[in-house]
Design an enzyme around this catalytic site. Structure first.
Site: not given
Length: 802
Positions: A236-238, A508, A537
């Protein structure tokens, strides 16, 4: 002692200047691939704290050499394992039925992995892509870096003894070629397309006997949603970029927090790459990559997040009733192409299988175990993956590395069109920001899907973005955009892009709310959804970064605080109501899923007192985490909240926990019972039971799971017999917080959560993991003066030797 580093720097530059020149430009390209180096390559590697290499070279081939050498020094076993994969030799060395590490495809066992990659090798798929002239194929600079990488890896193998027990004295650790390096890049490119379908491609055989039932539309749509949602479970990621309107000095800021596996071949590795006067960039590279994947230079910083675009589609084939290997297009028969592949097998006879290919791509009989696509006497499915002809990702990365601002980042994306499955978020020293979903996606317009979807596709496309088109009609071809680098993909003009917003953020979800005040709309469904419920999130991230932007006068310090705030948005929304409902349970008891009554009275005060964070010292975080996982796994989203989602208030809705839902008390009883059975106190500090073990030492791990909405995402493995969460499968990886202060040296803080090396005998096996545990950072040494004054400076001159 003080002048020695300067003398060594001068000596290093002299060494680079004196190094033999590369072969003439007219040298045969194929010979360079088969023989990674003709000798004479070298690089100077300066190591600073935490084993971070600063690689100095005179040109791209030598820079690739230094990168390959330094990666091998830290990660030789993981790299070698990946090269065994892309050569299709896992069954030969590890046996056909053993599981792969899934870093380079979705194959569930070695045999299917080998059949796929041997097929790629024997069809010369990657060689053909390498032969394409730039910009359709890789540039000369990228080819030289790949050639140098292979030579550097090989030179390290020849000159050093492997101490990592994972591959010490292993026969499968062997020299590699440029083709091996390029094939690894190809594997990453098709990870979301053909790589997702490896088992189904290699298992596809013409039908014999009883026909399999046609797939159920609703079941297929649900499986497609779950399959595509799983992309952000292990990757995933931010990332957020802040413009100069929000910062203390008018310059941009970037915080990148990619969530990638902590083990295996999709780990990041940190370095700085320098060619004096040509290139100077620092950041994280995916293992086996010669370029920087996520990073910064003196002018711009960028990060990536896994995007919601669906990088494949299916074509449903109408077969000739007399021959299931012949399909019809506009009534005319076309015969499938057979690709027969033989794989060597440990302690057994070689295995030969045939794969079946069409004008659309390979025939596939499943996309994962839950999404069967049976090949019958009348119907088959072929998977189209536009990234199977895309080997441009390294040129995209190299273009980023040389950019001087976000405009150059966007220009690179438009020129190379090389990113298969990620968004890009960037900020620069002039105060600009960028978000763009510049993916290589099949050109599925909503209009095409409406007119060409099969009955199955009419269900899967709206719900998941997976298009299933009628392959019997030539009019259903994907077409071409005039600004697209290849046919059948979207051109840059169609890609969701946001420039110069006060903040640009992605966690995401789709591009829609990259900035909640400037929503992006108008893109096709294949890119993602518009006006739908966001993840926990995403909601928490937008709340946090919007508040930071409104506050203004931001600096790198605020980025560091955001990374480790460890706020649990789910806790803010639900913990108070959960505690109150707990306290109201008759007799303080609840019935678990096994039908037994559980005394949960002591859990009520713990939930009420929890600070709503997942810091290592947070008491109550573990209890809420285990409760929340059980609750969300059993109670449908529509029943979980009293106030439903509203597209007009997407960040704040849904809200208000429905404690009357039938599964609420059960989830609470199960969580309490589980912790007690494991001997874990309900108010234990999270870090006592969320940890990794390195050299026999427990290292507490802060952060939390996707469902809690934690920015600092950590997906640990639950093993109560060993004390709780005893390993991390995926989560925060190469983290960077970057800004500028008007000098030539960016203000950057970095952290590689799992450390540089997977070798337990390395001093850099867990040093940054301990920093991550303590929520501390590494101060980037980007400028020469900072490198040369490192108290742990160590020099290595890496050379080829024959």
């Amino acid at each position: 002692m003080r002048i020695r580093p300067r003398r060594l720097a001068v000596a290093a530059l002299a060494l680079l200047t004196a190094t033999a020149t590369l072969p003439a430009a007219a040298a045969d390209r194929q010979d360079r691939r088969d023989h990674p180096s003709h000798g004479g390559l070298s690089a100077v590697i300066r190591y600073t704290e935490y084993g971070i290499p600063h690689i100095l070279a005179k040109d791209y081939a030598n820079l690739g050499f230094g990168t390959g050498w330094a990666q091998a020094a830290d990660q030789v076993c993981t790299l070698a394992d990946g090269f065994v994969t892309v050569r299709g030799e896992r069954s030969r060395f590890f046996g056909p039925d053993a599981a792969t590490d899934s870093s380079l495809s979705s194959a569930t066992r070695n045999l299917s992995s080998d059949l796929y990659f041997r097929g790629v090798r024997e069809a010369k798929t990657v060689e053909k892509l390498l032969a394409e002239p730039a910009p359709r194929g890789p540039s000369r600079q990228v080819e030289e870096m790949m050639r140098g990488f292979a030579a550097g890896y090989n030179a390290w193998l020849r000159q050093n003894r492997i101490t990592d027990p994972a591959c010490k004295d292993a026969a499968w650790v062997r020299p590699v070629t440029t083709l091996d390096v390029a094939t690894r890049g190809f594997a990453l490119s098709v990870l979301g397309g053909q790589g997702r379908a490896v088992d189904g491609i290699t298992a596809a055989q013409p039908p014999t006997g009883t026909a399999a039932p046609a797939p159920d539309a609703e079941d297929t749509a649900r499986a497609a949603r779950e399959l595509l949602a799983a992309d952000t479970a292990d990757m995933g990621s931010n990332a957020v970029a802040f413009s100069g309107t929000t910062t203390a000095n008018g310059r941009g800021l970037l915080l990148g927090n990619p969530h990638y596996p902590w083990q295996g071949g999709r780990r990041f590795w940190q370095s700085q790459q320098t060619i004096p006067g040509e290139l100077n960039v620092a950041g994280g590279s995916l293992l086996g990559s010669a370029t920087i994947s996520i990073g910064h230079n003196a002018h711009v910083a960028w990060s990536h997040t896994v995007a919601t675009g669906v990088p494949l589609n299916l074509h449903q084939l109408t077969l000739d009733p007399a021959d299931p290997t012949v399909y019809l297009v506009d009534g005319k028969p076309e015969r499938m192409t057979e690709r027969t592949v033989t794989v060597a097998v440990k302690d057994g006879a070689p295995v030969t299988r045939t794969q079946w290919w069409t004008r659309y791509g390979p025939v596939v009989t499943s996309l994962g175990a839950a999404l069967p696509l049976p090949w019958t006497a009348t119907t088959a499915y072929a998977v189209n993956d536009p990234n199977a002809v895309n080997l441009r990702g390294s040129d995209t990365a190299l273009g980023f590395s040389k950019s001087r601002g976000t405009a150059d980042i966007l220009g690179t994306l438009r020129r190379t069109q090389g990113l298969p499955w990620v968004n890009t978020i960037a900020a620069d020293s002039s105060g600009h920001t960028l978000f763009t979903q510049s993916q290589v996606l099949p050109r599925i317009t909503d209009e095409l899907a409406q007119s060409c979807s099969t009955p199955l596709g009419k269900v899967t496309y709206p719900s998941s973005g997976l298009a299933i088109l009628d392959g019997s009609r030539g009019a259903c071809a994907l077409g071409a955009d005039p600004d697209a680098r290849q046919p059948g993909i979207f051109g840059p003009a169609k890609l969701p892009t946001l420039t110069d917003a006060p903040y640009a953020e992605n966690s995401n979800d789709s591009a829609w709310l990259s900035n909640a005040d400037r929503p992006l709309t108008g893109y096709e469904r294949v890119f993602g959804t518009i006006g739908t419920q966001r993840s926990m999130r995403t909601r928490g991230a937008i709340e946090d970064v919007a508040a930071l932007a409104d506050r203004g006068k931001l600096s790198v310090r605020e980025l560091q605080d955001q990374q480790f705030a460890n706020r649990a948005p789910a806790g803010d929304l639900a913990a108070k109501d959960a505690a109150a409902a707990c306290a109201a349970l008759p007799g303080g008891t609840a019935t678990g899923s096994d039908g037994k009554a559980v005394d949960v009275s002591s859990a009520c005060a713990v939930l009420a007192a929890w600070d709503r964070t997942t810091d290592a010292g947070s008491r109550g975080a573990l209890l809420f985490d285990r409760f929340w996982r059980k609750l969300t796994a059993t109670v449908p989203s529509a029943q979980l909240w009293k106030v439903p989602f509203s597209a007009s208030d997407p960040v704040s809705t849904p809200n208000t926990l429905n404690t009357a839902a039938p599964g609420f008390a059960t989830a609470l009883a199960d969580a309490v019972g589980e912790l007690r059975a494991a001997g874990i106190a309900l108010d234990s500090p999270l870090g006592d039971h969320q940890f990794v073990v390195r050299h026999g030492q427990r290292i507490p791990v802060p952060g939390g799971t996707e469902s809690l909405g934690i920015w600092n995402k950590i997906e640990p493995v639950w093993d109560p017999a060993k004390g709780g969460y005893t390993e991390v499968s995926t989560g925060s990886s190469y983290i960077q917080a970057v800004g500028w202060n008007g000098t030539r040296c960016p203000v950057a803080r970095t952290l590689l959560s799992y450390s540089q090396s997977s070798n337990p005998n390395s001093p850099h096996f867990s040093d940054q993991t301990k920093l991550f545990s303590a929520e501390k950072w590494v101060t980037s040494r980007f400028c020469e003066k900072d490198i040369l004054t490192s108290p742990e400076l160590r020099w290595v001159v890496a050379r080829e030797r024959r």
